[in-house]
Design an enzyme around this catalytic site. Structure first.
Site, PDB file in Angstrom:
ATOM      1  N   PHE A 114      13.890  72.769  50.694  1.00  0.00           N
ATOM      2  CA  PHE A 114      14.328  71.462  51.179  1.00  0.00           C
ATOM      3  C   PHE A 114      15.098  70.759  50.063  1.00  0.00           C
ATOM      4  CE2 PHE A 114      13.209  68.791  54.950  1.00  0.00           C
ATOM      5  CZ  PHE A 114      13.034  69.825  55.839  1.00  0.00           C
ATOM      6  N   GLN A 227      17.366  54.904  54.170  1.00  0.00           N
ATOM      7  CA  GLN A 227      17.929  56.250  53.995  1.00  0.00           C
ATOM      8  C   GLN A 227      18.860  56.661  55.138  1.00  0.00           C
ATOM      9  OE1 GLN A 227      15.349  60.057  54.173  1.00  0.00           O
ATOM     10  NE2 GLN A 227      16.098  59.952  52.086  1.00  0.00           N
ATOM     11  N   HIS A 229      20.496  59.991  56.621  1.00  0.00           N
ATOM     12  CA  HIS A 229      20.331  61.448  56.583  1.00  0.00           C
ATOM     13  C   HIS A 229      21.709  62.087  56.703  1.00  0.00           C
ATOM     14  CE1 HIS A 229      19.017  65.469  57.662  1.00  0.00           C
ATOM     15  NE2 HIS A 229      17.761  65.127  57.444  1.00  0.00           N
ATOM     16  N   LEU A 239      18.923  64.025  65.047  1.00  0.00           N
ATOM     17  CA  LEU A 239      18.763  64.694  63.757  1.00  0.00           C
ATOM     18  C   LEU A 239      18.955  66.204  63.864  1.00  0.00           C
ATOM     19  CD1 LEU A 239      17.851  64.231  60.783  1.00  0.00           C
ATOM     20  CD2 LEU A 239      15.620  65.038  61.515  1.00  0.00           C
ATOM     21  N   GLU A 242      17.057  68.986  58.034  1.00  0.00           N
ATOM     22  CA  GLU A 242      17.447  69.497  56.722  1.00  0.00           C
ATOM     23  C   GLU A 242      17.029  70.961  56.563  1.00  0.00           C
ATOM     24  OE1 GLU A 242      17.051  66.569  53.589  1.00  0.00           O
ATOM     25  OE2 GLU A 242      15.961  68.029  52.393  1.00  0.00           O
ATOM     26  N   ARG A 273      19.180  63.515  49.592  1.00  0.00           N
ATOM     27  CA  ARG A 273      19.896  63.015  50.770  1.00  0.00           C
ATOM     28  C   ARG A 273      20.927  61.942  50.448  1.00  0.00           C
ATOM     29  NH1 ARG A 273      14.837  62.892  55.025  1.00  0.00           N
ATOM     30  NH2 ARG A 273      14.885  65.144  55.370  1.00  0.00           N
ATOM     31  N   HIS A 337      18.085  56.986  59.003  1.00  0.00           N
ATOM     32  CA  HIS A 337      16.977  57.886  59.272  1.00  0.00           C
ATOM     33  C   HIS A 337      15.605  57.335  58.892  1.00  0.00           C
ATOM     34  CE1 HIS A 337      14.923  61.667  59.833  1.00  0.00           C
ATOM     35  NE2 HIS A 337      14.613  61.785  58.556  1.00  0.00           N
ATOM     36  N   ARG A 372      13.873  58.971  49.605  1.00  0.00           N
ATOM     37  CA  ARG A 372      12.779  59.899  49.914  1.00  0.00           C
ATOM     38  C   ARG A 372      13.297  61.323  49.971  1.00  0.00           C
ATOM     39  NH1 ARG A 372      11.030  62.396  54.662  1.00  0.00           N
ATOM     40  NH2 ARG A 372      12.308  61.175  56.092  1.00  0.00           N
TER      41      ARG A 372
HETATM   42  C1  LIG Z   1      13.854  62.870  64.041  1.00  0.00           C
HETATM   43  C2  LIG Z   1      12.983  62.757  62.821  1.00  0.00           C
HETATM   44  C3  LIG Z   1      12.632  63.896  62.107  1.00  0.00           C
HETATM   45  C4  LIG Z   1      11.830  63.803  60.973  1.00  0.00           C
HETATM   46  N1  LIG Z   1      11.490  64.941  60.303  1.00  0.00           N
HETATM   47  C5  LIG Z   1      10.658  64.854  59.236  1.00  0.00           C
HETATM   48  C6  LIG Z   1      10.208  66.025  58.571  1.00  0.00           C
HETATM   49  O1  LIG Z   1      10.533  67.149  58.942  1.00  0.00           O
HETATM   50  N2  LIG Z   1       9.387  65.882  57.500  1.00  0.00           N
HETATM   51  C7  LIG Z   1       8.977  64.664  57.057  1.00  0.00           C
HETATM   52  O2  LIG Z   1       8.217  64.600  56.094  1.00  0.00           O
HETATM   53  N3  LIG Z   1       9.375  63.533  57.695  1.00  0.00           N
HETATM   54  C8  LIG Z   1      10.198  63.603  58.771  1.00  0.00           C
HETATM   55  N4  LIG Z   1      10.579  62.450  59.412  1.00  0.00           N
HETATM   56  C9  LIG Z   1       9.982  61.171  59.026  1.00  0.00           C
HETATM   57  C10 LIG Z   1       8.550  61.089  59.557  1.00  0.00           C
HETATM   58  O3  LIG Z   1       8.451  61.791  60.767  1.00  0.00           O
HETATM   59  C11 LIG Z   1       8.102  59.666  59.811  1.00  0.00           C
HETATM   60  O4  LIG Z   1       8.391  58.852  58.719  1.00  0.00           O
HETATM   61  C12 LIG Z   1       6.587  59.629  60.054  1.00  0.00           C
HETATM   62  O5  LIG Z   1       6.232  60.564  61.053  1.00  0.00           O
HETATM   63  C13 LIG Z   1       6.121  58.263  60.440  1.00  0.00           C
HETATM   64  O6  LIG Z   1       4.774  58.351  60.827  1.00  0.00           O
HETATM   65  P1  LIG Z   1       3.930  57.041  61.046  1.00  0.00           P
HETATM   66  O7  LIG Z   1       2.559  57.497  61.379  1.00  0.00           O
HETATM   67  O8  LIG Z   1       4.106  56.136  59.903  1.00  0.00           O
HETATM   68  O9  LIG Z   1       4.602  56.327  62.320  1.00  0.00           O
HETATM   69  P2  LIG Z   1       4.973  56.844  63.785  1.00  0.00           P
HETATM   70  O10 LIG Z   1       4.698  58.256  64.005  1.00  0.00           O
HETATM   71  O11 LIG Z   1       6.324  56.332  64.063  1.00  0.00           O
HETATM   72  O12 LIG Z   1       3.924  56.037  64.694  1.00  0.00           O
HETATM   73  C14 LIG Z   1       3.995  54.642  64.863  1.00  0.00           C
HETATM   74  C15 LIG Z   1       2.904  54.213  65.818  1.00  0.00           C
HETATM   75  O13 LIG Z   1       2.838  52.785  65.853  1.00  0.00           O
HETATM   76  C16 LIG Z   1       2.703  52.351  67.170  1.00  0.00           C
HETATM   77  N5  LIG Z   1       3.250  50.986  67.256  1.00  0.00           N
HETATM   78  C17 LIG Z   1       4.383  50.508  66.710  1.00  0.00           C
HETATM   79  N6  LIG Z   1       4.533  49.212  67.015  1.00  0.00           N
HETATM   80  C18 LIG Z   1       3.467  48.866  67.775  1.00  0.00           C
HETATM   81  C19 LIG Z   1       3.059  47.657  68.423  1.00  0.00           C
HETATM   82  N7  LIG Z   1       3.767  46.521  68.354  1.00  0.00           N
HETATM   83  N8  LIG Z   1       1.910  47.677  69.126  1.00  0.00           N
HETATM   84  C20 LIG Z   1       1.173  48.819  69.241  1.00  0.00           C
HETATM   85  N9  LIG Z   1       1.532  49.981  68.652  1.00  0.00           N
HETATM   86  C21 LIG Z   1       2.656  49.993  67.937  1.00  0.00           C
HETATM   87  C22 LIG Z   1       3.437  53.361  67.991  1.00  0.00           C
HETATM   88  O14 LIG Z   1       2.960  53.376  69.312  1.00  0.00           O
HETATM   89  C23 LIG Z   1       3.107  54.654  67.255  1.00  0.00           C
HETATM   90  O15 LIG Z   1       1.904  55.193  67.731  1.00  0.00           O
HETATM   91  C24 LIG Z   1      11.383  62.538  60.551  1.00  0.00           C
HETATM   92  C25 LIG Z   1      11.722  61.406  61.268  1.00  0.00           C
HETATM   93  C26 LIG Z   1      12.523  61.501  62.381  1.00  0.00           C
HETATM   94  C27 LIG Z   1      12.898  60.236  63.107  1.00  0.00           C
END
Ligand SMILES: Cc1cc2nc3c(=O)[nH]c(=O)nc-3n(C[C@H](O)[C@H](O)[C@H](O)COP(=O)(O)OP(=O)(O)OC[C@H]3O[C@@H](n4cnc5c(N)ncnc54)[C@H](O)[C@@H]3O)c2cc1C
Length: 559
Positions: A114, A227, A229, A239, A242, A273, A337, A372
């Site tokens: 990566f 960031q 991407h 996306l 990577e 990135r 991203h 990141r």
């Molecule tokens: C397309 C894509 C690909 C990616 N690929 C990678 C990768 O390969 N490797 C890597 O390390 N990172 C990757 N990332 C980044 C990484 O996936 C995210 O930063 C990470 O998964 C975020 O996890 P989280 O638990 O913080 O939030 P999320 O998984 O976004 O969860 C947020 C939660 O909050 C809840 N929520 C939000 N607002 C409210 C509200 N007002 N009321 C109630 N609930 C609410 C939602 O329902 C959800 O359950 C990627 C991101 C994207 C967008």
């Protein structure tokens, strides 16, 4: 309805569910509030993988150094050390929970390369790593007896004598508002990608968590660090992981040149990135792009690698552009991203507000600093999710139950009633949201300059005034997404303001934050974090924190 729990977790992504599991293991009565079904959280979209120094040839120090260098020396090194030291055990724990990580021909866990990493240390499940982790974790929280308030939308945090003691949430299916009281709250509400258009993020990534914590007095840190991407699909902005470059894909300009040789002669396509995105923008800006894009070329990898290891992006390029990447290169461009900044926490996930914890993308520990590294975010969610769950449960043990909150509930009921009662003015939330997000991309995107940032702040002020008058199209109670959409836009305006203000304050270029008017990194003045906290209605309160340096002094950053 009023309900009481020990620990409430806002968000059911990887960070939220990991926090909930740990708090439940510590004996707390835990509930999760989530606006979508847990499996629909944006974590499920993570494709490429998750980093850890597991191999005998690797070391946590090497992972930590790559992370610190990737962050352009803005990451706090104590937090990076904790994350990289604990990464192997957290990943192996997921394997024991049932995640079927890719294994090489020798039967050992296999890795892929990566960006910004000095060796291949990204563990993965095809290009659906996030989904694999998320479904497994969902099983685990159900098994642990965590209550899930699913399709409940949090509208405000409940504060009692300066401490966070729960939240108010809208039960979307009935339209009813509820007060959920607790002794501690962990915010794991994910990112704010949709504040930018286009973005790789799901439509639900609207920065609710940042705004709710900010409104409750918690400082936001490093918000200028947004960031872009390097490989998002032309047109849609989806996306293209990577991992494609990790498997060996090339970036080409209109002259069919692997242009990264001019920007990162050692790492080529696998530079960090921020470096790669700026290189693409330079190529496009100097006339060597193809309709505002560059090309991602996988053809030489052959159908076997593409179809077995990258099936999802193969399908996306075919579905959305009609391009078969086995036969043709795919047009890509830099796209928004990830938000490196967020709710300021210590290494245990505690914010400066008693009873309030944060983890995952919404939090800023800060392990990502100015930029990141790919596959470090999933890691951040599970390490700091676990840590915050543990300390929040401990805190809850010594904290009496909240007895208040009814006034907040009534206020929120009134606020929503007022929103729904507004007369139609001809303007829509969707229109304003698009204007805001397009403006953020144009003026607060990959390149920034003082005049543009000032214009953005003025425009945001105007958007805010317009927002105060916009009607909600649907007046009903049941599953009123027009109403939640409007609440989300309010959150995005708060996030936008803190990003623009922080970007104006940082008069240097570091990581993802490139000021055309201050093109150099300036360690003498800016080796520090910018924090903004809301204090009343006026301008936010500005403060600084030094970067924690344990063993890696800032150096010139080349790839
Ligand atoms: C397309 C894509 C690909 C990616 N690929 C990678 C990768 O390969 N490797 C890597 O390390 N990172 C990757 N990332 C980044 C990484 O996936 C995210 O930063 C990470 O998964 C975020 O996890 P989280 O638990 O913080 O939030 P999320 O998984 O976004 O969860 C947020 C939660 O909050 C809840 N929520 C939000 N607002 C409210 C509200 N007002 N009321 C109630 N609930 C609410 C939602 O329902 C959800 O359950 C990627 C991101 C994207 C967008």
């Amino acid at each position: 309805m009023i309900t009481d729990h020990d620990v409430l977790v806002l968000g059911a992504g990887l960070a939220g569910m990991r926090a909930a599991l740990e708090a439940a293991r510590a004996g707390a009565d835990v509930a999760i509030v989530t606006k979508v079904h847990p499996i629909r959280s944006h974590s499920s979209a993570a494709q490429g993988g998750i980093n850890a120094a597991i191999a005998e040839t690797d070391s946590w120090e090497s992972h930590a150094f790559d992370t610190v260098k990737g962050s352009d020396y803005l990451a706090d090194q104590d937090a990076v050390e904790a994350m990289t030291q604990e990464a192997p055990r957290d990943i192996i724990e997921f394997e024991h929970m049932g995640v079927i990580f890719f294994r090489g021909p020798d039967g050992k866990l296999g890795t892929r390369a990566f960006g910004g990493a000095s060796q291949a240390r990204t563990y993965f499940v095809g290009d659906i790593t996030g989904q694999a982790l998320l479904v497994t974790l969902y099983d685990q929280i159900l098994k642990a007896g965590v209550k899930v308030y699913e399709e409940w939308f949090a509208t405000a945090l409940h504060m009692e004598e300066g401490a966070c003691r729960g939240l108010v949430a809208l039960e979307m299916v009935t339209g009813e508002l509820h007060l959920l009281r607790s002794k501690a709250v962990i915010v794991g509400a994910g990112g704010l990608g949709r504040l930018y258009e286009p973005s790789t993020n799901a439509l639900i990534c609207t920065g609710d968590g940042y705004a709710l914590a900010y409104r409750a007095g918690a400082p936001l840190m490093d918000m200028e660090m947004v960031q872009y991407h390097p490989t998002t699909l032309a047109g849609s902005g989806f996306l293209m992981t990577e991992a494609a470059r990790g498997e060996g894909a090339y970036l080409l300009n209109s002259l069919n040149e692997r242009f990264m040789k001019r920007y990162a002669p050692n790492k080529m396509e696998l530079a960090a990135r921020d470096v790669t995105s700026r290189a693409e923008a330079t190529e496009i800006g100097e006339g060597r792009g193809i309709d505002g894009n560059v090309l991602l070329d996988l053809r030489h990898l052959g159908p076997d690698v593409i179809l077995k290891k990258l099936p999802q992006i193969h399908e996306m390029a075919l579905d959305y552009l009609g391009i078969d990447m086995v036969k043709e290169p795919v047009p890509v461009r830099p796209g928004m991203h990830y938000q490196m900044g967020g709710i300021k926490t210590d290494v245990e996930g505690a914010t400066p507000v008693p009873g309030l914890y944060a983890a995952g993308e919404v939090a800023c520990v800060s392990v990502h600093g100015g930029n990141r590294l790919g596959a470090n975010s999933l890691l951040d969610t599970i390490v700091f999710g676990r840590r915050s769950g543990k300390v929040a449960a401990e805190y809850a043990k010594n904290t009496p139950a909240s007895t208040g909150g009814e006034a907040l509930l009534r206020n929120e009921q009134e606020r929503l009633r007022e929103l729904l009662a507004r007369p139609y003015t001809g303007e829509t939330n969707a229109g304003l949201r698009l204007e805001l997000a397009t403006m953020m991309d144009e003026l607060v995107g990959l390149y920034r300059v003082e005049a543009g940032l000032r214009e953005a702040l003025d425009k945001l002020d105007g958007f805010r005034q317009r927002y105060e008058t916009i009607a909600v199209g649907d007046k009903g109670r049941i599953f009123n997404q027009a109403l939640t959409f409007s609440l989300e836009l309010g959150h995005m305006l708060d996030c936008g303001e803190t990003i623009i203000r922080s970007a104006l304050i940082r008069t240097e270029s570091r990581g993802a934050h490139t000021r055309s008017d201050f093109p150099e990194r300036n360690d003498k003045e800016w080796l520090k974090h910018i924090l903004l906290a809301r204090r009343g209605e006026g301008e936010p309160e500005l403060s600084y924190l030094p970067v924690t340096i344990t063993r890696w002094q800032p150096e010139v950053r080349t790839y």
